[in-house]
Enzyme design. Structure first.
Site, PDB file in Angstrom:
ATOM      1  N   LYS A  80      26.629  -4.857  29.193  1.00 22.18           N
ATOM      2  CA  LYS A  80      26.030  -4.832  30.528  1.00 22.18           C
ATOM      3  C   LYS A  80      24.588  -5.324  30.455  1.00 22.18           C
ATOM      4  O   LYS A  80      23.874  -5.023  29.491  1.00 22.18           O
ATOM      5  CB  LYS A  80      26.113  -3.401  31.065  1.00 22.18           C
ATOM      6  CG  LYS A  80      25.694  -3.210  32.500  1.00 22.18           C
ATOM      7  CD  LYS A  80      26.019  -1.776  32.918  1.00 22.18           C
ATOM      8  CE  LYS A  80      25.415  -1.402  34.227  1.00 22.18           C
ATOM      9  NZ  LYS A  80      25.728   0.001  34.604  1.00 22.18           N
ATOM     10  N   SER A 155      27.261  -0.171  39.309  1.00 21.24           N
ATOM     11  CA  SER A 155      26.462  -1.119  38.549  1.00 21.24           C
ATOM     12  C   SER A 155      27.191  -1.685  37.339  1.00 21.24           C
ATOM     13  O   SER A 155      26.759  -2.698  36.790  1.00 21.24           O
ATOM     14  CB  SER A 155      25.146  -0.474  38.108  1.00 21.24           C
ATOM     15  OG  SER A 155      25.346   0.551  37.187  1.00 21.24           O
ATOM     16  N   SER A 179      28.396   5.118  37.337  1.00 23.74           N
ATOM     17  CA  SER A 179      28.658   3.689  37.155  1.00 23.74           C
ATOM     18  C   SER A 179      29.577   3.325  36.002  1.00 23.74           C
ATOM     19  O   SER A 179      29.804   2.141  35.753  1.00 23.74           O
ATOM     20  CB  SER A 179      27.336   2.930  37.017  1.00 23.74           C
ATOM     21  OG  SER A 179      26.700   2.874  38.269  1.00 23.74           O
TER      22      SER A 179
END
Length: 467
Positions: A80, A155, A179
């Site tokens: 990420k 997210s 998330s």
């Protein structure tokens, strides 16, 4: 819209991450073949789903010829775009600043890649992870592969869309208010938020007054999540926590399960409430003791969490120039980030008490878990919203009200530091995945994984290629 996926007759096939490991070890496929298949799949789905923040395919190809060791050696993945990876920028889902490539891996990436996982690049997220929908006025929305008209959720949306669409079998995610669990619920995946300190974290996460963020993975099978935790423990272990170990089968213990369908004055929609009760019925059929109870959360919790969350946005706004240099342009931040920062500034006098109460939430939750082994809630209160419903171009108050209506159940474990897992056990009338969430006491990931394996066997998870 029809589902979008890249599953096919290539080196990845329909394998989960453990299946890829087995195929590599048996030499049915090679690491370069697996990596090329993953690159081709990313290139197929990304133009529709908007999953990638940064690609590094050439380096992945080079690494595939001499992959590092570890159980997952050569298995393709993404990280990420809010953790540091050497040679890649860290943009945090924002275009408010320029980010040069990082010189070294952060603590999480170092641990993650030491398991042998091979990175293709970094996945897209909402701006600084603040929204439960990864939409951006200029970078565009991340879309669900199950229905590209819908949000991919939270997210870690880019990571989830890549795993659900078959581009990679496993991807890094992190969770400061849901998330990992929210995009797992939206995309038909397994999403475990581990106990606080279970896995290594970058310094900025470790230094929060209340460490609400936990890192983990998104997968298509429980065994993949269990295998990742097992292998991560070989690299990094918090000695204050008992090890998770090698969880490969359901546990024999019948659990005391509390069922909750409302929290913070907001309730699940009638459809989602019904799906939750259906999951409770499955638990009873399996011999577990199930009881519906009120939410074990004080009335002030939602306001306290929002204020603490908004403090993070205020810090981003006020420290942006120092953290990101001359390129920092706060005028390019979205309405949610700016609105959160204003909310904190206006309520700064309330922040010390809110922070103290969040830190103390682990006390009342630990008391609750002395009576119940597990709490079952829907991961999300309503069906997945359409793209645009949570657009950051909307007024702050409208975005926040819509977020609070949808994301009711996930923030508790971020405050308490306890583990929780979302499992794809339900489908809505529209055919969309609807996750069910199970929370447990601190350090009880093994219990959650054993229960998850039992539920996966009793109700196999839906496959997007069959939709």
């Amino acid at each position: 819209m029809d589902p979008v996926h890249a599953f096919g007759d290539d080196a990845l096939g329909a394998h989960d991450a453990v299946g890829v490991v087995e195929a590599l070890r048996s030499r049915r496929v090679s690491v370069p073949e697996v990596v090329e298949a993953a690159i081709a799949r990313v290139e197929r789905v990304d133009p529709v789903l908007n999953t990638m923040a940064h690609t590094d395919f050439d380096r992945a190809r080079s690494a595939s010829r001499d992959p590092r060791g570890g159980y997952f050696s050569g298995v393709p993945t993404v990280l990420k775009d809010n953790v540091d990876v050497a040679g890649m920028p860290t943009r945090h889902g924002s275009d408010a600043f320029d980010s040069p490539p990082r010189e070294a891996d952060g603590d999480f990436a170092r641990m993650y890649l030491a398991t042998g996982l091979l990175s293709l690049g970094k996945s897209q997220l909402s701006e600084f992870g603040f929204s439960a929908a990864a939409e951006h006025a200029r970078l565009g929305p991340v879309r669900s592969p199950w229905d590209p008209d819908r949000s991919a959720g939270a997210s870690s949306a880019g990571a989830a869309a890549l795993v659900a669409s078959g581009a990679v079998p496993i991807a890094h995610a992190n969770d400061g208010g849901g998330s990992i669990r929210i995009p797992a619920a939206v995309n038909g995946l397994v999403g475990l938020k581990p106990t606080r300190s279970r896995l290594a974290q970058d310094k900025v996460m470790r230094e929060m007054p209340v460490r609400i963020v936990s890192d983990g993975v998104l997968t298509r099978s429980v065994r993949d999540t269990a295998a990742f935790l097992r292998e991560a423990e070989k690299v990094y272990r918090d000695l204050k926590l008992a090890p998770v170990g090698d969880i490969t089968r359901p546990g024999p213990k019948r659990l005391r399960v509390a069922v909750v369908t409302e929290a913070g004055g907001r309730a699940a929609s009638p459809e989602v409430e019904g799906l939750t009760r259906d999951t409770a019925d499955l638990l009873m059929e399996l011999g577990h003791e199930v009881e519906e109870v009120p939410a074990p959360v004080p009335a002030h919790f939602a306001d306290d969490f929002l204020l603490y969350w908004s403090m993070l946005a205020m810090v981003v706004l006020r420290s942006g120039r120092l953290a990101h240099g001359r390129s920092w342009d706060p005028a390019r931040l979205d309405n949610l980030t700016l609105g959160l920062a204003r909310h904190c500034t206006r309520n700064l006098h309330r922040l010390p008490l809110a922070t103290a109460r969040l830190a103390a939430s682990k006390v009342f939750s630990a008391r609750f878990h002395r009576r119940y082994d597990v709490v079952l809630t829907p991961t999300l209160a309503t069906e997945t919203p359409r793209v645009g419903h949570l657009s950051p171009t909307r007024d702050y108050e409208e975005i926040m009200d819509r977020l609070m209506e949808w994301v009711v159940f996930t923030p508790l474990q971020n405050a308490t530091g306890e583990p929780a897992i979302s499992l794809p056990l339900a489908r809505t009338a529209a055919g969309l995945p609807q996750g069910m969430m199970f929370g447990a006491a601190a350090g009880q990931e093994a219990q959650l994984l054993e229960l998850a394996l039992e539920l996966e066997a009793a109700r196999p998870f839906p496959r997007i290629q069959d939709a």
